[in-house]
Design a protein around this motif. Structure first.
Motif, PDB file in Angstrom:
ATOM      1  N   TYR A   1       5.932  28.451 -34.312  1.00 46.19           N
ATOM      2  CA  TYR A   1       5.819  29.527 -35.299  1.00 46.19           C
ATOM      3  C   TYR A   1       5.795  28.931 -36.701  1.00 46.19           C
ATOM      4  CZ  TYR A   1       7.404  32.332 -31.326  1.00 46.19           C
ATOM      5  OH  TYR A   1       7.533  32.909 -30.092  1.00 46.19           O
ATOM      6  N   PRO A   2       5.030  29.530 -37.609  1.00 51.34           N
ATOM      7  CA  PRO A   2       5.026  29.037 -38.995  1.00 51.34           C
ATOM      8  C   PRO A   2       6.350  29.344 -39.682  1.00 51.34           C
ATOM      9  CG  PRO A   2       3.743  31.059 -38.830  1.00 51.34           C
ATOM     10  CD  PRO A   2       4.105  30.668 -37.422  1.00 51.34           C
ATOM     11  N   SER A   3       6.657  28.579 -40.714  1.00 48.12           N
ATOM     12  CA  SER A   3       7.903  28.779 -41.448  1.00 48.12           C
ATOM     13  C   SER A   3       7.862  30.105 -42.204  1.00 48.12           C
ATOM     14  CB  SER A   3       8.123  27.626 -42.432  1.00 48.12           C
ATOM     15  OG  SER A   3       9.273  27.858 -43.216  1.00 48.12           O
ATOM     16  N   THR A   4       8.979  30.819 -42.173  1.00 43.59           N
ATOM     17  CA  THR A   4       9.082  32.104 -42.871  1.00 43.59           C
ATOM     18  C   THR A   4       9.867  31.987 -44.173  1.00 43.59           C
ATOM     19  OG1 THR A   4      11.102  32.674 -41.664  1.00 43.59           O
ATOM     20  CG2 THR A   4       9.004  33.329 -40.669  1.00 43.59           C
ATOM     21  N   GLY A   5      10.464  30.830 -44.423  1.00 42.21           N
ATOM     22  CA  GLY A   5      11.298  30.679 -45.607  1.00 42.21           C
ATOM     23  C   GLY A   5      12.686  31.242 -45.438  1.00 42.21           C
ATOM     24  N   ARG A   6      12.976  31.789 -44.270  1.00 43.90           N
ATOM     25  CA  ARG A   6      14.291  32.331 -43.975  1.00 43.90           C
ATOM     26  C   ARG A   6      15.092  31.320 -43.174  1.00 43.90           C
ATOM     27  NH1 ARG A   6      14.057  35.302 -40.304  1.00 43.90           N
ATOM     28  NH2 ARG A   6      16.086  36.287 -40.491  1.00 43.90           N
ATOM     29  N   GLU A   7      16.392  31.392 -43.332  1.00 40.67           N
ATOM     30  CA  GLU A   7      17.264  30.524 -42.556  1.00 40.67           C
ATOM     31  C   GLU A   7      17.546  31.143 -41.198  1.00 40.67           C
ATOM     32  OE1 GLU A   7      21.861  29.613 -42.797  1.00 40.67           O
ATOM     33  OE2 GLU A   7      20.803  28.690 -44.458  1.00 40.67           O
ATOM     34  N   GLY A   8      17.762  30.297 -40.195  1.00 40.37           N
ATOM     35  CA  GLY A   8      18.173  30.790 -38.889  1.00 40.37           C
ATOM     36  C   GLY A   8      17.018  31.044 -37.941  1.00 40.37           C
ATOM     37  N   HIS A   9      17.349  31.721 -36.843  1.00 45.22           N
ATOM     38  CA  HIS A   9      16.373  31.981 -35.796  1.00 45.22           C
ATOM     39  C   HIS A   9      15.371  33.053 -36.234  1.00 45.22           C
ATOM     40  CE1 HIS A   9      18.776  29.437 -33.413  1.00 45.22           C
ATOM     41  NE2 HIS A   9      19.706  30.313 -33.068  1.00 45.22           N
ATOM     42  N   PRO A  10      14.182  33.052 -35.624  1.00 42.52           N
ATOM     43  CA  PRO A  10      13.209  34.107 -35.938  1.00 42.52           C
ATOM     44  C   PRO A  10      13.679  35.449 -35.388  1.00 42.52           C
ATOM     45  CG  PRO A  10      12.405  32.718 -34.160  1.00 42.52           C
ATOM     46  CD  PRO A  10      13.637  32.059 -34.681  1.00 42.52           C
ATOM     47  N   PRO A  11      13.259  36.538 -35.998  1.00 42.48           N
ATOM     48  CA  PRO A  11      13.693  37.859 -35.525  1.00 42.48           C
ATOM     49  C   PRO A  11      12.949  38.279 -34.262  1.00 42.48           C
ATOM     50  CG  PRO A  11      12.200  38.092 -37.368  1.00 42.48           C
ATOM     51  CD  PRO A  11      12.438  36.623 -37.216  1.00 42.48           C
ATOM     52  N   VAL A  12      13.572  39.191 -33.546  1.00 40.78           N
ATOM     53  CA  VAL A  12      12.963  39.794 -32.364  1.00 40.78           C
ATOM     54  C   VAL A  12      13.038  41.307 -32.537  1.00 40.78           C
ATOM     55  CG1 VAL A  12      13.063  40.095 -29.869  1.00 40.78           C
ATOM     56  CG2 VAL A  12      13.585  37.861 -30.875  1.00 40.78           C
ATOM     57  N   ALA A  13      11.908  41.969 -32.428  1.00 38.62           N
ATOM     58  CA  ALA A  13      11.846  43.422 -32.584  1.00 38.62           C
ATOM     59  C   ALA A  13      11.612  44.072 -31.227  1.00 38.62           C
ATOM     60  CB  ALA A  13      10.741  43.812 -33.556  1.00 38.62           C
ATOM     61  N   VAL A  14      12.262  45.201 -31.028  1.00 35.35           N
ATOM     62  CA  VAL A  14      12.109  45.971 -29.797  1.00 35.35           C
ATOM     63  C   VAL A  14      11.621  47.364 -30.169  1.00 35.35           C
ATOM     64  CG1 VAL A  14      13.226  46.855 -27.726  1.00 35.35           C
ATOM     65  CG2 VAL A  14      13.986  44.687 -28.719  1.00 35.35           C
ATOM     66  N   VAL A  15      10.483  47.749 -29.613  1.00 33.53           N
ATOM     67  CA  VAL A  15       9.939  49.089 -29.826  1.00 33.53           C
ATOM     68  C   VAL A  15      10.279  49.921 -28.592  1.00 33.53           C
ATOM     69  CG1 VAL A  15       7.881  50.470 -30.261  1.00 33.53           C
ATOM     70  CG2 VAL A  15       8.080  48.170 -31.249  1.00 33.53           C
ATOM     71  N   PHE A  16      11.133  50.905 -28.777  1.00 34.97           N
ATOM     72  CA  PHE A  16      11.524  51.784 -27.675  1.00 34.97           C
ATOM     73  C   PHE A  16      10.498  52.911 -27.557  1.00 34.97           C
ATOM     74  CE2 PHE A  16      15.382  49.561 -28.568  1.00 34.97           C
ATOM     75  CZ  PHE A  16      16.094  49.531 -27.380  1.00 34.97           C
ATOM     76  N   ASN A  17       9.979  53.066 -26.350  1.00 33.40           N
ATOM     77  CA  ASN A  17       8.988  54.103 -26.079  1.00 33.40           C
ATOM     78  C   ASN A  17       9.520  54.990 -24.959  1.00 33.40           C
ATOM     79  OD1 ASN A  17       6.675  55.660 -25.837  1.00 33.40           O
ATOM     80  ND2 ASN A  17       5.642  54.168 -24.508  1.00 33.40           N
ATOM     81  N   PRO A  18      10.226  56.063 -25.323  1.00 31.63           N
ATOM     82  CA  PRO A  18      10.833  56.889 -24.279  1.00 31.63           C
ATOM     83  C   PRO A  18       9.817  57.672 -23.457  1.00 31.63           C
ATOM     84  CG  PRO A  18      11.106  57.913 -26.418  1.00 31.63           C
ATOM     85  CD  PRO A  18      10.494  56.579 -26.673  1.00 31.63           C
ATOM     86  N   GLY A  19       8.669  57.972 -24.051  1.00 36.02           N
ATOM     87  CA  GLY A  19       7.674  58.775 -23.334  1.00 36.02           C
ATOM     88  C   GLY A  19       8.217  60.152 -23.017  1.00 36.02           C
TER      89      GLY A  19
END
Length: 249
Positions: free
Chosen positions: A43-61
Motif C-alpha cells: 500500500y502507498p504511504s498515507t502519511g499517518r502513523e500506525g496500521h492502515p484503516p479497515v472499513a466495514v459497510v453493513f448491508n442489512p438488506g
C-alpha cells in the motif's frame, strides 16, 4: 474494505480483523537489513502513523431491521476491542510534566458505516463510525486519533512551549527584581551598640522614667541608678583624705 451482508455471524466477521492484525504486524527486511512492515510494500504511504484503516459497510438488506443491525454492529465492536484499541504506552507527561499521559499504538482504525448512509449522504459526509470514538464523523475526523503517538507528541510539544514560556517569564521577573534592588540606595549603617553599665549590666542610660537630674554627673561607665548608689556609699579612708577622684574613661 469489508462488505457485510449479514449472512454470517458476528464472530465470523470479528475473526477476520484478527487476521488483519496478524498481517499488519508481519515484517520483512530490505536489502540493507532494515525491518519494515510487509503491508507497506503493498500500500502507498498515507502519511499517518500506525496500521492502515479497515472499513466495514453493513448491508442489512430486507433481512435485518434497524435495531438488529445496531446490535450486530455493537457485538462486532466488542469482539474486536483488542484490535481497534491497541496497546497503551504510559509515557508520563513527557517533557518535564507531572500529569499522566500516553498513547496507543498497534491499533487498526476500524470504521463502520451502512450502505443506506452511503447511498443517502455519500462518503464525504459524517457517515463513518470509528470504534472508540463514539459518534458519526467525516472520514478525516474518523481517521484522526487523539490517542496515538503523533497526538501525544503534539501535546508534549505544547507542554514544552508552555514550560519554556514560564521559565522565560520567571527569568525576566528575576532580572527586573535584581535591577530594582541594584538601583535602591544602600541602607544607612547601624549605630554602634552602647555598652552596658559596668556595675549592673543594664542600659547605661538608665530605666525609662528615671529622674536623670537627681543622678550624679555621667561618667560613661555607670547608669544613673548605679552612679547614685556609688555616690551615696561611705568613702574609703583614702577618699576621705584625698577626696574622690573620677576615673578616666
Amino acid at each position: 474494505m469489508e462488505v457485510y451482508n449479514c449472512t454470517e455471524s458476528a464472530d465470523t466477521l470479528a475473526a477476520k480483523f484478527e487476521k488483519y492484525l496478524r498481517y499488519f504486524r508481519l515484517k520483512s527486511k530490505n536489502s540493507r537489513g532494515h525491518e519494515s512492515p510487509v503491508w507497506r510494500t503493498q500500500y502507498p504511504s498515507t502519511g499517518r502513523e500506525g496500521h492502515p484503516p479497515v472499513a466495514v459497510v453493513f448491508n442489512p438488506g430486507a433481512r435485518t431491521g434497524p435495531q438488529a443491525m445496531k446490535n450486530r454492529m455493537n457485538t462486532v465492536m466488542e469482539l474486536t476491542r483488542l484490535v481497534w484499541s491497541g496497546s497503551y504506552h504510559g509515557a508520563g507527561g513527557g517533557y518535564g510534566a507531572e500529569e499522566r499521559d500516553g498513547y496507543y499504538d498497534y491499533a487498526i482504525p476500524l470504521l463502520f458505516t451502512t450502505l443506506d448512509r452511503l447511498q443517502t449522504s455519500g462518503p464525504c459526509e459524517a457517515v463513518w463510525w470509528r470504534c472508540g470514538h463514539g459518534q458519526w464523523e467525516t472520514l478525516p475526523d474518523a481517521l484522526a486519533n487523539p490517542a496515538d503517538h503523533d497526538a501525544w507528541y503534539a501535546r508534549d510539544e505544547q507542554r514544552r512551549r508552555q514550560r519554556d514560556e514560564e521559565r522565560e517569564r520567571q527569568h525576566q521577573e528575576g532580572a527586573a527584581e535584581r535591577e530594582r534592588w541594584a538601583q535602591e540606595p544602600d541602607p544607612d549603617p547601624e549605630p554602634e551598640p552602647v555598652p552596658p553599665c559596668e556595675r549592673c549590666r543594664g542600659p547605661i542610660t538608665g530605666p525609662l522614667g528615671y529622674d536623670l537630674e537627681s543622678a550624679p554627673t555621667e561618667d560613661g561607665r555607670h547608669c544613673p541608678s548605679c552612679r547614685t548608689d556609688l555616690h551615696q556609699q561611705y568613702p574609703t579612708l583614702r577618699q576621705a583624705v584625698f577626696g574622690r577622684r573620677s576615673r578616666s574613661k
